[in-house]
Design a protein around this motif. Structure first.
Motif, PDB file in Angstrom:
ATOM      1  N   SER A   1     -28.463  15.955 -51.881  1.00 41.78           N
ATOM      2  CA  SER A   1     -28.480  15.865 -50.405  1.00 41.78           C
ATOM      3  C   SER A   1     -27.067  15.908 -49.850  1.00 41.78           C
ATOM      4  CB  SER A   1     -29.173  14.572 -49.971  1.00 41.78           C
ATOM      5  OG  SER A   1     -30.517  14.567 -50.358  1.00 41.78           O
ATOM      6  N   ARG A   2     -26.135  15.241 -50.522  1.00 39.28           N
ATOM      7  CA  ARG A   2     -24.743  15.264 -50.056  1.00 39.28           C
ATOM      8  C   ARG A   2     -24.155  16.677 -50.128  1.00 39.28           C
ATOM      9  NH1 ARG A   2     -24.632  10.249 -52.929  1.00 39.28           N
ATOM     10  NH2 ARG A   2     -23.761  11.273 -54.784  1.00 39.28           N
ATOM     11  N   LEU A   3     -24.462  17.378 -51.217  1.00 44.09           N
ATOM     12  CA  LEU A   3     -23.966  18.755 -51.357  1.00 44.09           C
ATOM     13  C   LEU A   3     -24.555  19.648 -50.280  1.00 44.09           C
ATOM     14  CD1 LEU A   3     -22.559  21.109 -52.753  1.00 44.09           C
ATOM     15  CD2 LEU A   3     -24.455  21.184 -54.403  1.00 44.09           C
ATOM     16  N   ARG A   4     -25.851  19.567 -50.067  1.00 46.01           N
ATOM     17  CA  ARG A   4     -26.501  20.424 -49.066  1.00 46.01           C
ATOM     18  C   ARG A   4     -25.960  20.141 -47.662  1.00 46.01           C
ATOM     19  NH1 ARG A   4     -31.550  18.940 -49.909  1.00 46.01           N
ATOM     20  NH2 ARG A   4     -31.630  17.767 -47.965  1.00 46.01           N
ATOM     21  N   SER A   5     -25.741  18.864 -47.356  1.00 49.34           N
ATOM     22  CA  SER A   5     -25.195  18.491 -46.042  1.00 49.34           C
ATOM     23  C   SER A   5     -23.776  19.016 -45.872  1.00 49.34           C
ATOM     24  CB  SER A   5     -25.211  16.971 -45.883  1.00 49.34           C
ATOM     25  OG  SER A   5     -26.522  16.468 -45.944  1.00 49.34           O
ATOM     26  N   ARG A   6     -22.984  18.965 -46.955  1.00 51.00           N
ATOM     27  CA  ARG A   6     -21.610  19.452 -46.908  1.00 51.00           C
ATOM     28  C   ARG A   6     -21.586  20.949 -46.609  1.00 51.00           C
ATOM     29  NH1 ARG A   6     -19.848  18.916 -52.197  1.00 51.00           N
ATOM     30  NH2 ARG A   6     -20.172  16.677 -51.888  1.00 51.00           N
TER      31      ARG A   6
ATOM     32  N   ASN B   1     -23.918  22.798 -45.108  1.00 51.56           N
ATOM     33  CA  ASN B   1     -24.375  23.074 -43.746  1.00 51.56           C
ATOM     34  C   ASN B   1     -23.350  22.652 -42.700  1.00 51.56           C
ATOM     35  OD1 ASN B   1     -26.835  24.207 -44.492  1.00 51.56           O
ATOM     36  ND2 ASN B   1     -27.865  22.222 -44.576  1.00 51.56           N
ATOM     37  N   LYS B   2     -22.543  21.641 -43.023  1.00 53.16           N
ATOM     38  CA  LYS B   2     -21.503  21.199 -42.092  1.00 53.16           C
ATOM     39  C   LYS B   2     -20.364  22.206 -42.028  1.00 53.16           C
ATOM     40  CE  LYS B   2     -18.481  17.273 -41.078  1.00 53.16           C
ATOM     41  NZ  LYS B   2     -18.059  15.906 -41.492  1.00 53.16           N
ATOM     42  N   ILE B   3     -20.012  22.783 -43.182  1.00 49.61           N
ATOM     43  CA  ILE B   3     -18.888  23.721 -43.237  1.00 49.61           C
ATOM     44  C   ILE B   3     -19.318  25.127 -42.844  1.00 49.61           C
ATOM     45  CG2 ILE B   3     -17.189  24.793 -44.764  1.00 49.61           C
ATOM     46  CD1 ILE B   3     -17.248  22.219 -46.445  1.00 49.61           C
ATOM     47  N   GLU B   4     -20.451  25.590 -43.347  1.00 53.42           N
ATOM     48  CA  GLU B   4     -20.888  26.977 -43.155  1.00 53.42           C
ATOM     49  C   GLU B   4     -21.777  27.166 -41.929  1.00 53.42           C
ATOM     50  OE1 GLU B   4     -19.785  29.415 -44.886  1.00 53.42           O
ATOM     51  OE2 GLU B   4     -18.827  28.354 -46.557  1.00 53.42           O
ATOM     52  N   GLY B   5     -22.223  26.059 -41.351  1.00 56.21           N
ATOM     53  CA  GLY B   5     -23.112  26.162 -40.198  1.00 56.21           C
ATOM     54  C   GLY B   5     -24.490  25.606 -40.513  1.00 56.21           C
ATOM     55  N   ALA B   6     -25.156  25.099 -39.472  1.00 58.40           N
ATOM     56  CA  ALA B   6     -26.470  24.478 -39.656  1.00 58.40           C
ATOM     57  C   ALA B   6     -27.454  25.452 -40.285  1.00 58.40           C
ATOM     58  CB  ALA B   6     -26.997  23.976 -38.311  1.00 58.40           C
TER      59      ALA B   6
ATOM     60  N   LEU C   1     -23.250  29.702 -51.842  1.00 62.14           N
ATOM     61  CA  LEU C   1     -22.653  28.691 -50.968  1.00 62.14           C
ATOM     62  C   LEU C   1     -22.683  27.309 -51.628  1.00 62.14           C
ATOM     63  CD1 LEU C   1     -24.117  29.771 -47.508  1.00 62.14           C
ATOM     64  CD2 LEU C   1     -21.796  30.132 -48.380  1.00 62.14           C
ATOM     65  N   LEU C   2     -23.777  27.001 -52.305  1.00 63.49           N
ATOM     66  CA  LEU C   2     -23.870  25.700 -52.982  1.00 63.49           C
ATOM     67  C   LEU C   2     -22.808  25.595 -54.077  1.00 63.49           C
ATOM     68  CD1 LEU C   2     -27.763  25.461 -53.245  1.00 63.49           C
ATOM     69  CD2 LEU C   2     -26.305  23.870 -51.991  1.00 63.49           C
ATOM     70  N   TYR C   3     -22.650  26.669 -54.855  1.00 62.36           N
ATOM     71  CA  TYR C   3     -21.663  26.677 -55.933  1.00 62.36           C
ATOM     72  C   TYR C   3     -20.246  26.585 -55.364  1.00 62.36           C
ATOM     73  CZ  TYR C   3     -19.207  28.244 -60.154  1.00 62.36           C
ATOM     74  OH  TYR C   3     -18.379  28.334 -61.238  1.00 62.36           O
ATOM     75  N   LYS C   4     -20.002  27.263 -54.270  1.00 62.53           N
ATOM     76  CA  LYS C   4     -18.678  27.319 -53.664  1.00 62.53           C
ATOM     77  C   LYS C   4     -18.188  25.942 -53.223  1.00 62.53           C
ATOM     78  CE  LYS C   4     -16.240  29.315 -49.682  1.00 62.53           C
ATOM     79  NZ  LYS C   4     -16.375  30.204 -48.494  1.00 62.53           N
ATOM     80  N   HIS C   5     -19.076  25.128 -52.660  1.00 65.03           N
ATOM     81  CA  HIS C   5     -18.670  23.844 -52.086  1.00 65.03           C
ATOM     82  C   HIS C   5     -19.011  22.656 -52.967  1.00 65.03           C
ATOM     83  CE1 HIS C   5     -17.577  25.698 -48.271  1.00 65.03           C
ATOM     84  NE2 HIS C   5     -18.709  26.380 -48.310  1.00 65.03           N
ATOM     85  N   ALA C   6     -19.465  22.912 -54.191  1.00 64.93           N
ATOM     86  CA  ALA C   6     -19.870  21.812 -55.073  1.00 64.93           C
ATOM     87  C   ALA C   6     -18.672  21.199 -55.783  1.00 64.93           C
ATOM     88  CB  ALA C   6     -20.873  22.322 -56.105  1.00 64.93           C
TER      89      ALA C   6
END
Length: 594
Positions: A507-512, A514-519, A379-384
């Motif tokens: 922190s910006r990546l992790r927040s992004r 969790n915002k898209i994929e769910g908390a 998920l981190l790689y996908k939205h980075a």
């Protein structure tokens, strides 16, 4: 020269409406000058300051009436001293004798009308503001209160050769040696006795150290002449104070971590340890640091003092760091020529082990190293973004954190070629491995080598092209890989929080995500967790643990043969590269994310 009668006019007025709303504070006039007090100053404090202003004016009247102005132009230092000494003697003679001395020395009296001088007004303003004690005044005000820089009252004549032709606007008391500074404070105390004067701390320490040494020498000589024990018994006669020595040590430590004019951020931690010694341990004479005194210094940190914020005992690691730096400080103090302190002969017997507390007991859960699982990494790689993806993949690839990757330069990367050490005998079984990164870890000086995955190499190429377009120049081998859009290193070596840029980006990546994929799609773990992923995946087998240590660049620095590790045992670089390749295969699903 004829005598004259001084004309003293006392004029003063105090506003009775000064405390009305919006008045801006009470006003007070004395000898034609108005002083305004801040509105938040209490009436009783205003009364106290006005009383001090009256005392100042009375001092100023006496000073004015007793002035003898010497013209020192063209005189040598010795002549100035001789001249001012004679004037000092003659000034104490009253009436006709005083006038005769003035004529003999070719000096003049002050003008008959007593007015505020620049110096007196400066002191009055300090009193108005409530400053007490008052620092020594600027030399420009002191010497500029007279006709010119060469015509000076006999009490301050000694300053003229000290100052010379220097620009008074740029010269301060700090530029003078401690002797004239102490002498100046004494003379100001004679001229304005109602004013509590303060010598700058470092000048006072300098003077005290010199006087202590002189006093100790005199006491020692006197004791020898009498044939008795020295006055301080067995205690060594050592001048200087602990906090003074810590201040000098802090200067030395700052130099230790400054290279080519740049301060290494790792030095902030060491300087904070030294600062804590001064904050939390009382000042004391260096002569009190015998074996028992040294033990007490260590005992403070051995016994786990309370954290001033939380009220809980400091951690073992935190106290151990302080003890290590305290030992380094005492070793420096023993060797430096700035102080006369020497370690006691039994110093090596000082107890330094930190005490353990019942609350230190750990559970098995606290020993577990928390890492991301494959789904989290996918998920981190996908939205980075590109820079975020490069940071993610690189740190997984090379077991790096911000401090390691943030310092990698383009010259540390070797693409599409055999390993640089292959000609020295390093054998790599797989011919597919042709991309490398080599770096000496700044923290411990240990060399590290890492095989670069194809995904890492592709991201590097894309990142380099993008960065060169933004900076509008070709990147150099000495440029760091991770730069901002303005060409500044994302890892700031000289900052106390050097890795803030990495942390904020993470922190910006992790927040992004969790915002898209769910908390809570990705756990709240720091960027440094990526450094532990490979070592945690390798497991706890002894051989694998060695590979993990090599991948993390732990161990001892390489000396001599660069292929040797410790006692002639080959460092398992090739095995590490194989492990990196297997780890990449386990993350294949991560790189399939788009």
């Amino acid at each position: 020269m004829t005598s004259f009668k001084l004309k003293i006019t006392r004029r003063h007025r105090r506003s009775s409406t000064g405390r009305r709303k919006g008045s801006g504070g009470e006003r007070f006039s004395l000898q034609g000058k108005r002083f305004r007090f801040r509105v938040d100053v209490t009436p009783s404090e205003v009364d106290a300051r006005i009383s001090r202003l009256y005392e100042l004016w009375r001092d100023h009247e006496l000073f004015w009436a007793s002035q003898l102005l010497l013209d020192l132009k063209g005189l040598s230092r010795a002549e100035v001293i001789q001249f001012s000494t004679k004037a000092h003697r003659g000034a104490h003679k009253g009436g006709v004798e005083r006038v005769r001395w003035a004529e003999k020395l070719g000096v003049g009296f002050a003008d008959s009308e007593i007015v505020w001088s620049d110096l007196a007004l400066w002191i009055a303003d300090q009193i108005r503001l409530g400053v007490q004690p008052i620092e020594l005044p600027p030399l420009e005000l002191l010497l500029g209160s007279y006709r010119d820089s060469w015509v000076v009252d006999y009490r301050f004549a000694f300053l003229v050769p000290e100052v010379g032709d220097a620009d008074l606007q740029r010269l301060t008391v700090d530029h003078l040696a401690w002797k004239p500074v102490v002498r100046l404070a004494k003379r100001l105390g004679e001229v304005y006795p109602s004013v509590p004067w303060k010598v700058p701390d470092f000048k006072a320490q300098e003077a005290a150290r010199f006087l202590e040494k002189a006093a100790f020498r005199d006491l020692s000589v006197a004791s020898d002449l009498r044939g008795v024990a020295k006055p301080l018994g067995d205690q060594p006669m050592i001048p200087g104070m602990l906090h003074e020595a810590l201040g000098a040590y802090a200067v030395k430590r700052r130099k230790d971590f400054t290279h080519q004019g740049r301060f290494d951020n790792s030095g902030h931690h060491m300087l904070s340890l030294v600062e804590n010694f001064s904050k939390r341990q009382p000042d004391q004479s260096l002569s009190s640091l015998d074996f028992e005194g040294c033990q007490l210094l260590f005992d403070f940190w051995r016994n786990r003092p309370l954290n001033l914020k939380t009220g809980e005992p400091l951690s073992v690691k935190h106290c151990t760091s302080h003890i290590g730096e305290l030992r380094r400080f005492l070793n420096w103090l023993h060797l430096t020529k700035e102080f006369d302190w020497k370690r006691p002969s039994d110093f090596d017997l000082v107890e330094t082990k930190v005490v353990r507390l019942p609350t230190d007991r750990q559970s098995l859960k606290t020993l577990e190293v928390k890492t991301f699982d494959v789904e989290h990494l996918r998920l981190l790689y996908k939205h980075a973004l590109l820079s975020e993806r490069l940071n993610l993949v690189w740190c997984l690839n090379c077991s790096h954190g911000a401090a390691e990757f943030g310092r990698v330069e383009w010259g540390d990367i070797y693409l599409d070629q055999p390993h640089p050490w292959a000609k020295d005998g390093l054998q790599i079984e797989s011919a597919e491995m042709r991309n490398w990164c080599g770096q000496i870890r700044p923290k411990n000086g240990v060399v590290g080598w890492w095989y670069l995955w194809p995904e890492t190499v592709a991201l590097l190429a894309e990142w380099r092209e993008t960065l060169e377009q933004k900076l509008k120049r070709k990147l150099l081998d000495t440029d760091r890989v991770v730069l901002t859009d303005k060409g500044k290193p994302l890892y700031r070596d000289s900052s106390r929080n050097a890795q803030t840029g990495f942390s904020n980006q993470w922190s910006r990546l992790r927040s992004r995500v969790n915002k898209i994929e769910g908390a809570d799609s990705v756990p709240k773990l720091p960027f440094g967790t990526l450094r532990d992923q490979l070592s945690n995946w390798l497991g706890s087998d002894q051989n694998e643990a060695v590979l993990a240590s090599v991948g993390l660049a732990h161990g001892v620095p390489h000396k001599g043969d660069k292929l040797l590790y410790r006692h002639y045992a080959n460092r398992p670089w090739a095995e590490l590269f194989k492990a990196q390749q297997r780890f990449r295969e386990s993350l294949s699903v991560v790189f399939d994310a788009s």
